[in-house]
Design an enzyme around this catalytic site. Structure first.
Site, PDB file in Angstrom:
ATOM      1  N   ASP A 129       0.869  -1.181   0.000  1.00  0.00           N
ATOM      2  CA  ASP A 129       0.000   0.000   0.000  1.00  0.00           C
ATOM      3  C   ASP A 129       0.901   1.225   0.000  1.00  0.00           C
ATOM      4  O   ASP A 129       1.757   1.370   0.870  1.00  0.00           O
ATOM      5  CB  ASP A 129      -0.886   0.023   1.250  1.00  0.00           C
ATOM      6  N   ASP A 131     -13.634  -4.445  -3.170  1.00  0.00           N
ATOM      7  CA  ASP A 131     -13.671  -4.394  -1.707  1.00  0.00           C
ATOM      8  C   ASP A 131     -15.059  -4.799  -1.275  1.00  0.00           C
ATOM      9  O   ASP A 131     -16.047  -4.193  -1.702  1.00  0.00           O
ATOM     10  CB  ASP A 131     -13.359  -2.977  -1.218  1.00  0.00           C
TER      11      ASP A 131
END
Lengths: 199, 256
Positions: free
Chosen positions: B11, B130
């Site tokens: 990330d 997600d």
């Protein structure tokens, strides 16, 4: 290494990683669509990301097809760059360079066989060749939806549902369906083998 | 035989690699190039870089680090975060990324998936999803997940969306099971099995990896093509070479 490599600039391709992989081997490497530079190169690479139709459009627009066909130094097509060495691709239903007889077709879906074929898979040699020294049985990184017909040109096969040509050769023209520039140490070895081949 | 992939997710926020728990509270864990090179050397099969602030900040990815990563490593990598146009995708691929992953922009404009697949080929186009289970037991997608304050429920079933993105040309799906993310309690096997049943393109499991056993479970029970983790690798809780050896010993097809 004294190789002076030209990557054919055919648009939409991942030049950066391929150029870096070749330069790590100590060779000179640049992108070009200039006929003089291409003829003067010791080795010519057709990189490949994109679709067969888009690649052939770029080649046609720059009138590169007759030049590619006339080259006598070692030529390596990578992934899509290998597929367009054949006569025709089912992707975009387009006629391609025709340096190797045969057609390129969509890999068939089957139970548990996902398309695109994406990931690391082993290649197995069917013929000896300097290009394959030290790399048969090793895993390479594949990302593709289409594959060429098996033929006399096949040097090594890979299996994803069905066997298909992973490495091909016809005279001075070579092709690999995987991405050697993304295949770790074994990919680097294969590129070094290619650069060691002289016209 | 095609190998199962072990994927490390980095990330990225403001040019550094960070890690949060359940998408919150991000810690700085290191330099992008150093981590990419270390994981490659350890035998990771693929890397994914998520620019986690890109979507919420309404900007594209910064291609300068993409080109640096492409030159430094010799394994495939995918870039995600804020890619919402053909031009942005082209920039990232031209900089040397092997694949691009889109999430929120695909939800806002599903046609983008088709546009990208037509231009670059399906194999370059990953859709990240997600997903969270709602009180009624249904899995539904979320968007703008980089920041919990901007996360939105879309009223869209996860399995329905998996079907649609494949139809539109996605070449791979990464399913982030948000309830498991960062917990190290294991992958969401129920959700991933349901996703597998309706997914004919490669499917990557994301969220919840805590130990080698979790990887073997998700490969054996869900037949996913790859499993992605971040924190356990960043914090050296799981060694990549040892993980791959253990999976190979269990008969799972792994690149050693």
């Amino acid at each position: 290494m004294n190789a002076d490599v030209v990557l054919l600039a055919t648009g939409g391709s991942n030049f950066t990683s391929l150029q870096a992989a070749i330069e790590r081997l100590g060779a000179r490497c640049r992108q070009s669509h200039d006929p003089e530079q291409i003829r003067a190169a010791t080795h010519v690479v057709l990189p490949g990301v994109g679709s067969a139709g888009a690649a052939m459009q770029a080649i046609t627009a720059q009138n590169l097809a007759p030049l590619i066909r006339s080259l006598s130094q070692p030529v390596l097509g990578i992934c899509l760059g290998m597929q367009i060495l054949f006569s025709h691709s089912e992707e975009s239903d387009v006629d391609t360079l025709g340096l190797i007889p045969g057609r390129v077709r969509r890999l068939p879906n089957a139970d548990g066989i996902r398309i695109p074929h994406m990931g690391w898979n082993a290649i197995n040699a069917v013929r000896d060749d300097a290009l394959l020294a030290g790399v048969t049985g090793q895993d390479f990184y594949f990302v593709h939806t289409y594959a060429a017909d098996d033929s006399e040109a096949t040097l090594a096969r890979c299996t994803h549902g069905q066997a298909f040509p992973a490495v091909v050769r016809s005279g001075n023209v070579y092709g690999v369906q995987f991405h050697p520039e993304r295949s770790g140490p074994q990919g680097s070895r294969l590129l070094a083998n290619f650069l060691g081949i002289t016209a | 035989m095609l190998k199962k992939r072990i994927i490390a997710c980095l990330d990225v926020a403001n040019g550094r690699v960070v890690k949060g728990v359940r998408f919150r509270d991000h810690d700085d864990v290191g330099d992008i190039l150093e981590l990419a090179a270390r994981y490659s050397a350890q035998g990771i099969d693929e890397l994914v870089f998520y620019d986690i602030l890109a979507s919420t900040a309404q900007r594209g990815v910064a291609p300068d680090w993409v080109a640096k990563v492409a030159r430094r490593i010799d394994i495939p990598f995918c870039v995600a975060g804020g890619i919402r146009s053909l031009a942005q995708a082209e920039q990232v691929l031209a900089a040397g990324a092997d694949k691009i992953s889109i999430n929120t922009p695909a939800l806002e404009n599903p046609q983008l998936i088709t546009t990208l697949a037509d231009r670059f080929g399906s194999q370059c186009v990953v859709v990240g999803i997600d997903s969270l289970q709602d009180a009624d037991g249904q899995w539904r997608v979320r968007s703008h997940t980089g920041n919990p304050d901007t996360t939105r429920e879309r009223g869209l079933g996860t399995l329905e969306w998996i079907g649609e993105v494949q139809h539109r040309g996605a070449g791979e799906i990464v399913l982030n099971c948000m309830a498991s993310d960062g917990t190290r309690d294991g992958f969401d096997l129920a959700q991933l099995s349901a996703a597998r049943a309706c997914c004919t393109v490669p499917l990557i499991a994301s969220g919840g990896a805590g130990c080698a056993q979790h990887f073997s479970e998700v490969f054996i029970h869900c037949d996913v093509d790859g499993a992605l983790a971040a924190g356990i690798f960043h914090r050296n809780l799981v060694s990549i070479p040892a993980l791959k050896q253990e999976l190979a010993q269990q008969g799972i097809a792994i690149r050693l």
